[in-house]
Design a protein around this motif. Structure first.
Motif, mmCIF file in Angstrom:
data_model
loop_
_atom_site.group_PDB
_atom_site.id
_atom_site.type_symbol
_atom_site.label_atom_id
_atom_site.label_comp_id
_atom_site.label_asym_id
_atom_site.label_seq_id
_atom_site.Cartn_x
_atom_site.Cartn_y
_atom_site.Cartn_z
ATOM 1 N N SER A 175 -99.293 -66.211 -43.265
ATOM 2 C CA SER A 175 -100.690 -66.483 -43.620
ATOM 3 C C SER A 175 -101.306 -65.190 -44.138
ATOM 4 N N ILE A 176 -102.318 -65.326 -44.987
ATOM 5 C CA ILE A 176 -102.923 -64.151 -45.603
ATOM 6 C C ILE A 176 -104.437 -64.199 -45.440
ATOM 7 N N ASP A 177 -105.017 -63.056 -45.107
ATOM 8 C CA ASP A 177 -106.477 -62.909 -45.030
ATOM 9 C C ASP A 177 -106.942 -62.284 -46.337
ATOM 10 N N GLU A 178 -107.732 -63.036 -47.090
ATOM 11 C CA GLU A 178 -108.120 -62.597 -48.428
ATOM 12 C C GLU A 178 -108.846 -61.255 -48.415
ATOM 13 N N GLU A 179 -109.813 -61.112 -47.541
ATOM 14 C CA GLU A 179 -110.590 -59.869 -47.511
ATOM 15 C C GLU A 179 -109.718 -58.670 -47.164
ATOM 16 N N ASP A 219 -84.500 -81.300 -52.106
ATOM 17 C CA ASP A 219 -85.806 -80.741 -51.784
ATOM 18 C C ASP A 219 -85.695 -79.253 -51.500
ATOM 19 N N VAL A 220 -84.643 -78.842 -50.798
ATOM 20 C CA VAL A 220 -84.437 -77.421 -50.529
ATOM 21 C C VAL A 220 -84.204 -76.668 -51.838
ATOM 22 N N GLU A 221 -83.438 -77.267 -52.744
ATOM 23 C CA GLU A 221 -83.234 -76.645 -54.057
ATOM 24 C C GLU A 221 -84.564 -76.430 -54.771
ATOM 25 N N LYS A 222 -85.396 -77.443 -54.768
ATOM 26 C CA LYS A 222 -86.689 -77.367 -55.448
ATOM 27 C C LYS A 222 -87.571 -76.287 -54.824
ATOM 28 N N LYS A 223 -87.623 -76.258 -53.486
ATOM 29 C CA LYS A 223 -88.495 -75.304 -52.797
ATOM 30 C C LYS A 223 -87.974 -73.873 -52.944
ATOM 31 N N SER A 224 -86.662 -73.693 -52.926
ATOM 32 C CA SER A 224 -86.111 -72.345 -53.090
ATOM 33 C C SER A 224 -86.316 -71.839 -54.515
ATOM 34 N N ASP A 225 -86.221 -72.736 -55.492
ATOM 35 C CA ASP A 225 -86.526 -72.355 -56.880
ATOM 36 C C ASP A 225 -87.976 -71.910 -57.021
ATOM 37 N N ALA A 226 -88.883 -72.647 -56.379
ATOM 38 C CA ALA A 226 -90.309 -72.323 -56.466
ATOM 39 C C ALA A 226 -90.592 -70.958 -55.845
ATOM 40 N N LEU A 227 -89.966 -70.674 -54.696
ATOM 41 C CA LEU A 227 -90.182 -69.377 -54.057
ATOM 42 C C LEU A 227 -89.620 -68.243 -54.909
ATOM 43 N N LYS A 228 -88.445 -68.451 -55.470
ATOM 44 C CA LYS A 228 -87.871 -67.417 -56.334
ATOM 45 C C LYS A 228 -88.778 -67.148 -57.529
ATOM 46 N N ASP A 229 -89.324 -68.202 -58.127
ATOM 47 C CA ASP A 229 -90.234 -68.027 -59.272
ATOM 48 C C ASP A 229 -91.471 -67.231 -58.862
ATOM 49 N N LYS A 233 -100.755 -65.376 -52.650
ATOM 50 C CA LYS A 233 -101.047 -66.612 -51.907
ATOM 51 C C LYS A 233 -100.073 -67.721 -52.321
ATOM 52 N N ASN A 234 -99.801 -67.833 -53.619
ATOM 53 C CA ASN A 234 -98.818 -68.819 -54.089
ATOM 54 C C ASN A 234 -97.439 -68.534 -53.511
ATOM 55 N N PHE A 235 -97.080 -67.263 -53.474
ATOM 56 C CA PHE A 235 -95.798 -66.844 -52.898
ATOM 57 C C PHE A 235 -95.700 -67.287 -51.440
ATOM 58 N N ILE A 236 -96.756 -67.077 -50.688
ATOM 59 C CA ILE A 236 -96.772 -67.433 -49.266
ATOM 60 C C ILE A 236 -96.674 -68.947 -49.082
ATOM 61 N N GLU A 237 -97.382 -69.694 -49.894
ATOM 62 C CA GLU A 237 -97.314 -71.160 -49.803
ATOM 63 C C GLU A 237 -95.907 -71.660 -50.111
ATOM 64 N N ASP A 238 -95.261 -71.060 -51.112
ATOM 65 C CA ASP A 238 -93.897 -71.458 -51.457
ATOM 66 C C ASP A 238 -92.915 -71.037 -50.363
ATOM 67 N N TYR A 239 -93.151 -69.888 -49.752
ATOM 68 C CA TYR A 239 -92.307 -69.428 -48.638
ATOM 69 C C TYR A 239 -92.381 -70.416 -47.476
ATOM 70 N N ALA A 265 -93.282 -73.535 -47.502
ATOM 71 C CA ALA A 265 -92.717 -74.835 -47.886
ATOM 72 C C ALA A 265 -91.193 -74.809 -47.794
ATOM 73 N N LEU A 266 -90.582 -73.688 -48.191
ATOM 74 C CA LEU A 266 -89.126 -73.586 -48.107
ATOM 75 C C LEU A 266 -88.660 -73.563 -46.648
ATOM 76 N N ILE A 267 -89.359 -72.822 -45.794
ATOM 77 C CA ILE A 267 -88.978 -72.766 -44.379
ATOM 78 C C ILE A 267 -89.017 -74.173 -43.775
ATOM 79 N N ASP A 268 -90.051 -74.933 -44.084
ATOM 80 C CA ASP A 268 -90.171 -76.291 -43.548
ATOM 81 C C ASP A 268 -89.047 -77.182 -44.058
ATOM 82 N N SER A 269 -88.774 -77.106 -45.356
ATOM 83 C CA SER A 269 -87.749 -77.963 -45.950
ATOM 84 C C SER A 269 -86.356 -77.588 -45.450
#
Length: 234
Positions: free
Chosen positions: A162-166, A55-65, A109-115, A117-121
């Motif tokens: 977390s990110i504030d869109e505005e 799972d860590v491998e998967k999440k770290s790959d996603a963040l790198k991408d 936003k995708n980058f932050i979500e992947d970040y 997820a990796l911290i949690d995993s």
């Protein structure tokens, strides 16, 4: 290295990662530092350790991408001005040459979500090398708190971003580019640190895959030093 699987767990608190130069050396302290927690002894819940490295491998790959998309240059760069057409309420359309802030926001936003997820995993990993690299990542992010804040990004509970869109879309484009696209930018370093985490998680996965019936495994991974790799990305 033999790890103690009777893990300690922690009560989560809000706060930035420690920027102390000292590097925790035992499992409990590492796990505590990754999530910025106060450790206490408690019965460990049932954890399927064999599933964690993958799972860590998967999440770290996603963040790198996600990071690599942001740091891309040339024709693949998100930081190129293009024709942006807006439509007013009366139907009037206006076309101007500008940055596609909607696309930039979506990718950050995708980058932050992947970040997150990796911290949690990674915080659930029993691999101290994975924890050390994750601590290096969260500490680096903490050092970047002010720059991230200037783009509408904050660090909160569990070291999550977390990110504030505005706020992001109203930020100065040169500031956003400095954080996410310049050479040696925040995103550039996160990509490199994700690769380090992936490397150690992959090693742990190899060890698990090669356990024999008598509990002995053959380490097929390359013999890199924990210290040298840790220091190279600290």
């Amino acid at each position: 290295m033999e790890l103690n699987l009777n893990l300690t767990y922690a009560t989560l608190i809000t706060g930035l990662p420690s920027t102390s130069s000292s590097k925790p050396t035992n499992y409990s302290n590492l796990k505590s530092s990754v999530l910025k927690t106060q450790v206490y002894q408690s019965p460990a819940p049932s954890v399927d350790i064999a599933k964690l490295p993958g799972d860590v491998e998967k999440k770290s790959d996603a963040l790198k991408d996600s990071a690599d998309i942001l740091i891309a240059k040339g024709a693949d760069s998100l930081f190129q001005q293009t024709n942006i057409t807006t439509t007013e309420e009366d139907g009037t359309q206006t076309t101007v040459k500008d940055y596609d802030r909607d696309s930039l926001y979506h990718n950050v936003k995708n980058f932050i979500e992947d970040y997150n997820a990796l911290i949690d995993s990674a915080s659930d990993s029993s691999n101290t090398s994975v924890l050390r690299q994750t601590l290096s990542l969260t500490s680096y992010t903490g050092a970047y708190a002010n720059a991230l804040g200037n783009t509408g990004i904050t660090i909160g509970k569990n070291n999550h971003l977390s990110i504030d869109e505005e706020s992001f879309k109203e930020s100065d484009m040169n500031t956003i580019k400095a954080v996410f696209n310049d050479t040696n930018s925040y995103a550039y370093t996160v990509s490199a640190k994700s690769s380090q985490i992936n490397y150690y998680a992959g090693n742990e996965d190899n060890k698990i895959d090669t356990y024999s019936p008598n509990g002995v495994y053959s380490n097929r991974s390359n013999a890199y030093s924990v210290g040298s790799l840790y220091n190279s990305c600290s």
